[in-house]
Design a protein around this motif. Structure first.
Motif, PDB file in Angstrom:
ATOM      1  N   ILE A 193      -7.924   9.568  -8.390  1.00 33.91           N
ATOM      2  CA  ILE A 193      -7.939   9.400  -7.111  1.00 33.91           C
ATOM      3  C   ILE A 193      -6.971  10.492  -6.594  1.00 33.91           C
ATOM      4  O   ILE A 193      -7.369  11.373  -5.934  1.00 33.91           O
ATOM      5  N   ARG A 194      -5.528  10.983  -7.387  1.00 35.39           N
ATOM      6  CA  ARG A 194      -4.721  11.986  -6.745  1.00 35.39           C
ATOM      7  C   ARG A 194      -5.403  13.301  -7.027  1.00 35.39           C
ATOM      8  O   ARG A 194      -5.043  13.827  -6.101  1.00 35.39           O
ATOM      9  N   LYS A 195      -6.109  13.409  -8.210  1.00 35.28           N
ATOM     10  CA  LYS A 195      -6.647  14.684  -8.378  1.00 35.28           C
ATOM     11  C   LYS A 195      -8.023  15.192  -7.273  1.00 35.28           C
ATOM     12  O   LYS A 195      -8.075  16.071  -6.852  1.00 35.28           O
ATOM     13  N   GLY A 196      -8.701  13.996  -7.032  1.00 34.29           N
ATOM     14  CA  GLY A 196      -9.600  14.088  -5.991  1.00 34.29           C
ATOM     15  C   GLY A 196      -9.042  14.429  -4.607  1.00 34.29           C
ATOM     16  O   GLY A 196      -9.707  15.369  -4.077  1.00 34.29           O
ATOM     17  N   HIS A 197      -8.217  13.741  -4.115  1.00 31.80           N
ATOM     18  CA  HIS A 197      -7.534  14.034  -2.552  1.00 31.80           C
ATOM     19  C   HIS A 197      -6.894  15.360  -2.790  1.00 31.80           C
ATOM     20  O   HIS A 197      -7.084  16.075  -1.998  1.00 31.80           O
ATOM     21  N   GLY A 218       0.927  -1.118   0.087  1.00 33.27           N
ATOM     22  CA  GLY A 218       0.030   0.083  -0.039  1.00 33.27           C
ATOM     23  C   GLY A 218       0.859   1.412  -0.072  1.00 33.27           C
ATOM     24  O   GLY A 218       0.312   2.230  -0.706  1.00 33.27           O
ATOM     25  N   PHE A 219       1.786   1.053   0.574  1.00 32.30           N
ATOM     26  CA  PHE A 219       2.874   2.395   0.473  1.00 32.30           C
ATOM     27  C   PHE A 219       3.479   2.796  -0.885  1.00 32.30           C
ATOM     28  O   PHE A 219       3.144   3.899  -1.349  1.00 32.30           O
ATOM     29  N   ASP A 220       3.715   1.773  -1.497  1.00 33.33           N
ATOM     30  CA  ASP A 220       4.305   2.319  -2.697  1.00 33.33           C
ATOM     31  C   ASP A 220       3.276   2.576  -3.669  1.00 33.33           C
ATOM     32  O   ASP A 220       3.159   3.412  -4.328  1.00 33.33           O
ATOM     33  N   ARG A 221       1.952   2.126  -3.487  1.00 35.37           N
ATOM     34  CA  ARG A 221       1.061   2.506  -4.370  1.00 35.37           C
ATOM     35  C   ARG A 221       0.380   3.822  -4.034  1.00 35.37           C
ATOM     36  O   ARG A 221       0.295   4.723  -4.733  1.00 35.37           O
ATOM     37  N   TYR A 269       0.018   9.873  -4.273  1.00 36.36           N
ATOM     38  CA  TYR A 269       0.005  11.262  -3.555  1.00 36.36           C
ATOM     39  C   TYR A 269       1.092  11.931  -4.317  1.00 36.36           C
ATOM     40  O   TYR A 269       1.218  13.163  -3.923  1.00 36.36           O
ATOM     41  N   GLY A 270       1.981  11.544  -5.047  1.00 37.35           N
ATOM     42  CA  GLY A 270       3.190  12.038  -5.480  1.00 37.35           C
ATOM     43  C   GLY A 270       3.091  12.877  -6.806  1.00 37.35           C
ATOM     44  O   GLY A 270       1.803  13.123  -7.214  1.00 37.35           O
ATOM     45  N   ASP A 271       4.107  12.865  -7.602  1.00 40.27           N
ATOM     46  CA  ASP A 271       3.856  13.589  -9.034  1.00 40.27           C
ATOM     47  C   ASP A 271       4.429  12.635 -10.054  1.00 40.27           C
ATOM     48  O   ASP A 271       4.567  13.286 -11.258  1.00 40.27           O
ATOM     49  N   GLY A 272       4.745  11.647  -9.830  1.00 35.59           N
ATOM     50  CA  GLY A 272       5.129  10.729 -10.730  1.00 35.59           C
ATOM     51  C   GLY A 272       4.121  10.147 -11.683  1.00 35.59           C
ATOM     52  O   GLY A 272       2.942  10.128 -11.621  1.00 35.59           O
ATOM     53  N   GLU A 273       4.493   9.413 -12.661  1.00 36.99           N
ATOM     54  CA  GLU A 273       3.429   8.612 -13.537  1.00 36.99           C
ATOM     55  C   GLU A 273       2.564   7.692 -12.806  1.00 36.99           C
ATOM     56  O   GLU A 273       3.051   6.717 -12.061  1.00 36.99           O
ATOM     57  N   VAL A 274       1.289   7.499 -13.030  1.00 37.93           N
ATOM     58  CA  VAL A 274       0.405   6.881 -12.540  1.00 37.93           C
ATOM     59  C   VAL A 274      -0.557   6.442 -13.680  1.00 37.93           C
ATOM     60  O   VAL A 274      -0.589   7.209 -14.766  1.00 37.93           O
ATOM     61  N   ASN A 275      -1.359   5.376 -13.191  1.00 36.04           N
ATOM     62  CA  ASN A 275      -2.356   5.075 -14.509  1.00 36.04           C
ATOM     63  C   ASN A 275      -3.697   5.894 -14.217  1.00 36.04           C
ATOM     64  O   ASN A 275      -3.655   6.627 -13.239  1.00 36.04           O
ATOM     65  N   LYS A 276      -4.639   5.762 -15.157  1.00 36.87           N
ATOM     66  CA  LYS A 276      -5.771   6.676 -15.030  1.00 36.87           C
ATOM     67  C   LYS A 276      -6.541   6.727 -13.584  1.00 36.87           C
ATOM     68  O   LYS A 276      -7.015   7.698 -13.420  1.00 36.87           O
TER      69      LYS A 276
END
Length: 230
Positions: free
Chosen positions: A41-45, A21-24, A29-36
């Motif tokens: 979820i990043r934008k929502g949080h 869970g930490f890596d995910r 919550y970071g600014d690296g590359e993530v899936n859609k």
């Protein structure tokens, strides 16, 4: 079948956020590359964090305010609060999350701005703060334990309590049931939705009144934010 004790949920959450869970969630919550989905979820949080910051900055008294960020994760709220001049105490149940937040703080903040970090579950928090913030943490607590936790957080807050939670509605309950609420094979914690009326009742029983409220809704992120004042 008897309900699972909150201690079991807490152990699951602790183990999860110290492992896969930490890596995910560090990526989310970071600014690296993530899936859609993770990007959504990043934008929502971030919208929830931005709303809290906008409320506090609008009040004009953020500099020097004592704030407890209960369940700080990687510091998405703690760091901007500290940068704005607040005196921040930040805690999380996950050692890895706290270590990441501390590292980010050391890399981005001046020494006099650094939050005080601690590894702690919500039940073990102590002290007195002008404001207590607990964002997106109640999802790990069943309703009965959530009410108890709101009581404990209330004992720490002198003037303001900020809570965000996943609201329990028919539509969101259906999404959660079919697996769309927290998608992905790495999910490993229970996700509890809470009726807003129950949360407000718990707050009012502790002498709070609702000052401001907001709803953040994206495709995969749903969070109700309440600001309670005394």
């Amino acid at each position: 079948m008897p309900s699972t004790p909150v201690m079991d949920d807490k152990a699951i959450v602790k183990d999860y956020f110290n492992a896969t869970g930490f890596d995910r969630w560090r990526r989310i919550y970071g600014d690296g590359e993530v899936n859609k989905v993770q990007l959504d979820i990043r934008k929502g949080h971030q919208k929830t964090v931005d709303t809290v910051m906008a409320w506090l900055q609008a009040d004009g008294d953020l500099a020097g305010l004592t704030i407890c960020d209960a369940g700080c994760g990687v510091g998405s709220l703690s760091l901007p609060l500290a940068a704005a001049g607040a005196r921040v105490f930040a805690s999380d149940i996950s050692e890895k999350m706290v270590a990441e937040a501390r590292q980010q703080a050391q890399e981005t903040l001046a020494s006099e701005q650094l939050p005080q970090f601690a590894v702690s579950d919500l039940e073990s928090l102590s002290g007195t703060y002008h404001t207590v913030a607990c964002l997106d943490v109640l999802i790990h607590y069943p309703q009965a334990q959530a009410a108890t936790m709101i009581g404990h957080l209330s004992s720490l807050a002198e003037s303001r309590l900020l809570l965000s939670f996943a609201p329990k509605t028919l539509a969101y309950s259906l999404l959660k049931k079919i697996g769309d609420f927290f998608p992905g094979p790495s999910k490993a914690t229970r996700a509890y939705l809470h009726r807003e009326a129950d949360v407000i009742k718990a707050l009012e029983s502790e002498g709070w009144r609702i000052q401001r409220q907001a709803m953040t809704k994206t495709q995969f992120y749903f969070s109700r934010l309440l600001e309670a004042m005394r």
